[in-house]
Motif scaffolding. Structure first.
Motif, PDB file in Angstrom:
ATOM      1  N   GLY A  46       0.834  -1.194   0.000  1.00 42.39           N
ATOM      2  CA  GLY A  46       0.000   0.000   0.000  1.00 42.39           C
ATOM      3  C   GLY A  46       0.863   1.236   0.000  1.00 42.39           C
ATOM      4  O   GLY A  46       1.757   1.401  -0.823  1.00 42.39           O
ATOM      5  N   ILE A  47       0.638   2.116   0.979  1.00 47.48           N
ATOM      6  CA  ILE A  47       1.423   3.347   1.067  1.00 47.48           C
ATOM      7  C   ILE A  47       2.489   3.269   2.161  1.00 47.48           C
ATOM      8  O   ILE A  47       3.132   4.261   2.476  1.00 47.48           O
ATOM      9  N   GLY A  48       2.663   2.071   2.741  1.00 45.59           N
ATOM     10  CA  GLY A  48       3.772   1.877   3.670  1.00 45.59           C
ATOM     11  C   GLY A  48       3.431   2.023   5.137  1.00 45.59           C
ATOM     12  O   GLY A  48       4.327   2.240   5.961  1.00 45.59           O
TER      13      GLY A  48
ATOM     14  N   ILE B  87       7.473   8.560  -2.784  1.00 46.23           N
ATOM     15  CA  ILE B  87       7.818   9.916  -2.337  1.00 46.23           C
ATOM     16  C   ILE B  87       8.117   9.952  -0.842  1.00 46.23           C
ATOM     17  O   ILE B  87       8.850  10.816  -0.367  1.00 46.23           O
ATOM     18  N   ASN B  88       7.577   8.975  -0.096  1.00 46.21           N
ATOM     19  CA  ASN B  88       7.798   8.951   1.350  1.00 46.21           C
ATOM     20  C   ASN B  88       8.973   8.079   1.774  1.00 46.21           C
ATOM     21  O   ASN B  88       9.600   8.348   2.807  1.00 46.21           O
ATOM     22  N   PHE B  89       9.285   7.051   0.983  1.00 46.20           N
ATOM     23  CA  PHE B  89      10.359   6.124   1.374  1.00 46.20           C
ATOM     24  C   PHE B  89      11.527   6.108   0.384  1.00 46.20           C
ATOM     25  O   PHE B  89      12.474   5.348   0.551  1.00 46.20           O
ATOM     26  N   ARG B  90      11.407   6.895  -0.673  1.00 48.78           N
ATOM     27  CA  ARG B  90      12.480   7.031  -1.662  1.00 48.78           C
ATOM     28  C   ARG B  90      12.818   5.727  -2.361  1.00 48.78           C
ATOM     29  O   ARG B  90      13.970   5.470  -2.716  1.00 48.78           O
ATOM     30  N   GLU B  91      11.820   4.889  -2.516  1.00 47.25           N
ATOM     31  CA  GLU B  91      11.997   3.695  -3.334  1.00 47.25           C
ATOM     32  C   GLU B  91      10.638   3.308  -3.918  1.00 47.25           C
ATOM     33  O   GLU B  91       9.595   3.460  -3.267  1.00 47.25           O
TER      34      GLU B  91
ATOM     35  N   ASP C 128       4.022  14.873   8.432  1.00 46.21           N
ATOM     36  CA  ASP C 128       4.828  15.173   7.242  1.00 46.21           C
ATOM     37  C   ASP C 128       4.703  14.093   6.153  1.00 46.21           C
ATOM     38  O   ASP C 128       5.409  14.149   5.139  1.00 46.21           O
ATOM     39  N   PHE C 129       3.816  13.121   6.353  1.00 43.48           N
ATOM     40  CA  PHE C 129       3.593  12.113   5.322  1.00 43.48           C
ATOM     41  C   PHE C 129       2.917  12.780   4.135  1.00 43.48           C
ATOM     42  O   PHE C 129       1.975  13.555   4.293  1.00 43.48           O
ATOM     43  N   ARG C 130       3.388  12.467   2.921  1.00 49.04           N
ATOM     44  CA  ARG C 130       2.907  13.194   1.730  1.00 49.04           C
ATOM     45  C   ARG C 130       2.078  12.310   0.798  1.00 49.04           C
ATOM     46  O   ARG C 130       2.346  11.114   0.664  1.00 49.04           O
ATOM     47  N   PHE C 131       1.107  12.950   0.151  1.00 51.20           N
ATOM     48  CA  PHE C 131       0.260  12.283  -0.835  1.00 51.20           C
ATOM     49  C   PHE C 131       0.347  13.026  -2.165  1.00 51.20           C
ATOM     50  O   PHE C 131      -0.328  14.032  -2.368  1.00 51.20           O
ATOM     51  N   PRO C 132       1.170  12.519  -3.112  1.00 48.90           N
ATOM     52  CA  PRO C 132       1.333  13.175  -4.412  1.00 48.90           C
ATOM     53  C   PRO C 132       0.274  12.709  -5.411  1.00 48.90           C
ATOM     54  O   PRO C 132       0.568  12.500  -6.593  1.00 48.90           O
TER      55      PRO C 132
END
Length: 309
Positions: free
Chosen positions: A15-17, A46-50, A273-277
Motif C-alpha cells: 500500500g502506502i507503507g 515519495i515517502n520512502f524514496r523507493e 509530514d507524510f505526503r500524498f502526491p
C-alpha cells in the motif's frame, strides 16, 4: 537473533507503507517492497524514496532478498476447491495468500505479521481462515492471532483488524513467549484533530438535503471541535460520501465537509509530514486501505523483543 543484529524485513502488499512505518527502527532495514497499484506506488516512493516492485506474482520467491521478517496486509480471497488435494499449500493456490506461503516456505524468515479484516475469520464459513492457519502450521510456524481495535491505541477511530503473528520453529528452542498488546481505554477523540475553516472539502447543500439528511436517523456521523467521540472505521470508498459509513465535519463553505488530509492522517496515526502526491480521491482510497500505524508499532515492539532474546 540478538540485539546487535540489523533486522531485515520485506513489505508485501505494501500500500502506502503503513506497516513499514510501524516496523521502522534504527536497527531494522526494509530490503524489499511490493505493491501493484500505481497510485499507491507513487505515494510510497515519495515517502520512502523507493518504488515498490509491482505484481508479487511476477517475481520468483528465490529472487526476494533474505529477510528476518515478512509483513503484509493481504487481500482476502476464496481458495480454489478444484483439483487434487496436495496439502494445505496447494489448497491456497490461485490466491495472494499462496504467494505469502510460497515466500515463507522458500525464505524461512524468523517471523511474520499479516493483517486483514475481522471478516477473514468467518470468510467462506470459516474455511478460508482454517486453511490459512493449517498452511502456516504446515510451514513450521508457531502462529497466534488477535483482533485489535485501533481506538484502544490512542487513535480517534474505531477500527478492528485481525493480526496474525508467526515464528519459525526451526529457530526456536522452546515455545516463544509472545503476547499481543491489548491497548486500553483512552480519551483521544476526533475533536483534538478537527481543523477549522477548511476550504475545498465542502459537500454541496443539494447533496446534504437530497441524500445525507433525507432521513432523521442520526446518520451520517457529524463531528466538530466539540465531538469527544471516536469516528467510524474509515473506508476506502469514503470519497463517495456515503451516509451510512461516512463521518463528516461541521465546517467549510457549505457548513459540511469531508475529512481533511491532516484529519485522515490523525485517525490512522500517520505522521503529519507524510505526503500524498495523488488526487484527493486516491488519497482517501489509500488511507482507507492502509493500517493503524500505532497498532502495528506496538505489535512490532513485541516481535522485536522476541527476536532480540
Amino acid at each position: 537473533m540478538n540485539s546487535n543484529k540489523q533486522f531485515k524485513f520485506v513489505d508485501l502488499f505494501a500500500g502506502i507503507g503503513g506497516m513499514r512505518l510501524g516496523f521502522s527502527r534504527p536497527f531494522s532495514q526494509c530490503v524489499f517492497s511490493s505493491e501493484w497499484d500505481k497510485y499507491a506506488q507513487k505515494t510510497y516512493q515519495i515517502n520512502f524514496r523507493e518504488k515498490p516492485f509491482g505484481d508479487i506474482n511476477q517475481i520468483d520467491p528465490q529472487h526476494i532478498p533474505d529477510h528476518d521478517l515478512l509483513i503484509g496486509g493481504f487481500p482476502c480471497q476464496p481458495f480454489s476447491t478444484i483439483g487434487k488435494r496436495e496439502g494445505f499449500l496447494h489448497e491456497t493456490q490461485g490466491s495472494l495468500f499462496y504467494k505469502i506461503a510460497q515466500i515463507l516456505q522458500t525464505k524461512k524468515p524468523f517471523s511474520f505479521l499479516l493483517e486483514n479484516v475481522p471478516g477473514l475469520v468467518t470468510h467462506d464459513k470459516g474455511k478460508t481462515f482454517d486453511i490459512i492457519l493449517k498452511t502456516l502450521d504446515s510451514l513450521n510456524y508457531d502462529v497466534r492471532y488477535s483482533i485489535l481495535d485501533a481506538a484502544l491505541f490512542k487513535l480517534p477511530q474505531v477500527r478492528e483488524r485481525i493480526y496474525l503473528v508467526g515464528f519459525c520453529r526451526e529457530y526456536l528452542n522452546e515455545r516463544v513467549d509472545f503476547m499481543f498488546p491489548v491497548g486500553q481505554q483512552n480519551d483521544v477523540y476526533i475533536n483534538q484533530f478537527v481543523e477549522r475553516n477548511m476550504e475545498g472539502y465542502s459537500i454541496s447543500q443539494h447533496l446534504q438535503k437530497s441524500y445525507l439528511f433525507k432521513k432523521n436517523d442520526g446518520r451520517p456521523q457529524i463531528v466538530d471541535q466539540n465531538s469527544k467521540v471516536k469516528v467510524k472505521t474509515f473506508v476506502s470508498t469514503y470519497y463517495k460520501i456515503q451516509r451510512l459509513t461516512g463521518t463528516f465535519v461541521r465546517d467549510g463553505e457549505t457548513g459540511l465537509r469531508l475529512l481533511s488530509e491532516n484529519e485522515c492522517k490523525a485517525i490512522m496515526g500517520f505522521p503529519k509530514d507524510f505526503r500524498f502526491p495523488v488526487s484527493r480521491t486516491q488519497m482517501y482510497r489509500q488511507i482507507g486501505n492502509s493500517v493503524a500505524v500505532p497498532v502495528i508499532h506496538q505489535i512490532a515492539d513485541r516481535i522485536y523483543d522476541v527476536m532480540q532474546q
